[in-house]
Design a protein around this motif. Structure first.
Motif, short mmCIF file in Angstrom:
data_model
loop_
_atom_site.label_atom_id
_atom_site.label_comp_id
_atom_site.label_asym_id
_atom_site.label_seq_id
_atom_site.Cartn_x
_atom_site.Cartn_y
_atom_site.Cartn_z
N VAL A 183 -41.03 -123.35 -10.05
CA VAL A 183 -40.97 -123.70 -11.49
C VAL A 183 -40.68 -122.44 -12.28
N GLU A 187 -43.11 -112.25 -12.68
CA GLU A 187 -42.88 -112.27 -14.12
C GLU A 187 -41.77 -111.28 -14.43
N ASP A 247 -40.51 -120.89 -16.14
CA ASP A 247 -40.86 -121.08 -17.55
C ASP A 247 -40.45 -119.85 -18.35
N TYR A 248 -40.11 -120.09 -19.64
CA TYR A 248 -39.69 -119.01 -20.53
C TYR A 248 -40.67 -118.91 -21.70
N GLU A 249 -41.15 -117.70 -21.96
CA GLU A 249 -42.04 -117.46 -23.09
C GLU A 249 -41.42 -116.36 -23.96
N THR A 309 -43.29 -119.65 -10.86
CA THR A 309 -44.47 -120.08 -10.11
C THR A 309 -44.08 -121.01 -8.98
N ASN A 342 -48.38 -123.62 -8.65
CA ASN A 342 -49.29 -123.03 -9.65
C ASN A 342 -49.66 -121.57 -9.35
N ILE A 362 -40.03 -114.30 -18.36
CA ILE A 362 -39.82 -115.46 -17.50
C ILE A 362 -40.95 -115.48 -16.49
#
Length: 385
Positions: free
Chosen positions: A326, A358, A328-330, A350, A353, A347
């Motif tokens: 997975v 990063e 994800d972008y923050e 994972t 989980n 970014i």
């Protein structure tokens, strides 16, 4: 002319048999079969994952594979500005007196660091190795202390160096796992690849004498994709090798220690490569060369906004298998102005989980802020609509 059945069968076999001649093996020798080496490991360069191993932690002499650490410390000294490639070194009596593989340097003569690197990488020259060690460490003994310290910093805890060459010495040992770690670190230096691909080269002495050097890594010509390697052999160590090959976007490192012949070490490395390339793939999850799509707006930004990952990230997959990855972008609070290469977010990658990596998100260009005139122009454009 009418051909008989036997003649037709023979003709068919003549056509079919060559088709099977060059099919590579898909598996390495299993543990319950005869193995012509003492230890081995196969590592994926990109992730550091281990794909195959045999007695990988066994403490063994590694002969001239020792020089991988000599090279690593030399490259790092060059990178840190402590040593220059064109720096001229004068050969000591100690360096010139080294036995084993050498380029026959003359005591009191001058050679550049770059010349010496070529001699070590291409022909595994002991005399050139000692010249570099004496320059960087002050003495070979001082350099060996740095070799052992650097090994520990890499997590190579099953290694102990007693010289910079790999010449037989009591209490000198390493293991296939540690050699792979050190090889991986050496390969981060592009200069290593530039020199390691050279097949034949003349080593020029100040006197005008020439020593012809031939690359000890025969896989350069016999295995497609192999572009780096370090061999070593002594009566105590047998035949050893650490090599790397690349196909597509996957690069592998193979280490074989204690083989019973030169042919066996090259064949074992080739078998390890064949196994890795036949059964695994490397997939780019994040590509640093590809700009990020669907980015959020940047307040007060004037002109085009473009973001990209600071580095790439690959995962290793067994062919035919899936991984639950997975991405994800923050983003930080995005307000212009933003400088090129400024960190604007991250970014998060994972799997089940668990965070694998990063990666910073950076701006691909300078983003200037709108001034008063730009803001008024935008307002007028909206009114015009």
């Amino acid at each position: 002319m009418i051909l008989g059945k036997k003649t037709l069968f023979l003709c068919a076999m003549l056509v079919i048999l060559p088709m099977f001649q060059f099919i590579p093996p898909l598996e390495i020798v299993s543990a319950d079969e005869a193995i012509n080496y003492k230890s081995s490991i196969l590592m994926d360069y990109g992730t550091g994952e281990i794909l195959s191993k045999t007695n990988e932690k066994a403490h063994l002499p590694i002969a001239s594979v020792t020089k991988l650490m000599t090279l690593l410390l030399t490259f790092e000294a060059i990178e840190n500005g402590e040593v220059m490639l064109d720096e001229v070194l004068t050969a000591s009596e100690n360096a010139a007196g080294m036995g084993g593989s050498q380029v026959f340097i003359d005591a009191g003569s001058d050679y550049t660091v770059e010349n010496l690197l070529h001699a070590v990488i291409i022909s595994s020259a002991n005399d050139a190795s000692v010249m570099l060690a004496e320059r960087i460490g002050g003495s070979e003994e001082g350099f060996v202390a740095s070799m052992n310290s650097r090994a520990k910093s890499l997590g190579a805890n099953d290694t102990n160096y007693t010289n910079c060459t790999g010449l037989p010495s009591a209490n000198a040992y390493s293991c296939a796992s540690d050699v792979a770690l050190i090889m991986r670190e050496v390969m981060r230096h592009q200069l290593y690849f530039e020199i390691s691909k050279i097949w034949m080269e003349d080593f020029q002495h100040p006197s005008g004498r020439i020593t012809e050097m031939a690359n000890t890594n025969k896989l350069l010509r016999s295995y497609a994709g192999c572009d780096a390697g370090k061999t070593g052999s002594t009566n105590e160590a047998g035949y050893c090798m650490s090599a790397s090959a690349k196909k597509g976007n996957m690069r592998l490192i193979a280490v074989v220690l204690g083989a019973d012949s030169s042919k066996a070490r090259f064949g074992a490395c080739a078998d390890l490569f064949n196994y890795g390339f036949a059964n695994f793939i490397s997939e780019a999850i994040v590509d640093a060369d590809v700009r990020i799509e669907n980015i959020p707006s940047v307040a007060k930004a004037k002109g085009e906004v473009e973001f990209k990952p600071q580095e790439s990230f690959f995962v290793l997959k067994k062919k035919g298998a899936d991984r639950n990855i997975v991405v994800d972008y923050e983003y930080n609070k995005l307000v212009a102005p933003i400088d090129e290469n400024e960190i604007v977010g991250k970014i998060i990658i994972t799997e089940n989980n668990k965070v694998l990596k990063e990666i910073n998100i950076i701006s691909s260009r300078n983003i200037s802020a709108k001034n008063y005139r730009d803001t008024m122009h935008d307002i007028l454009d909206k009114w015009a609509i």
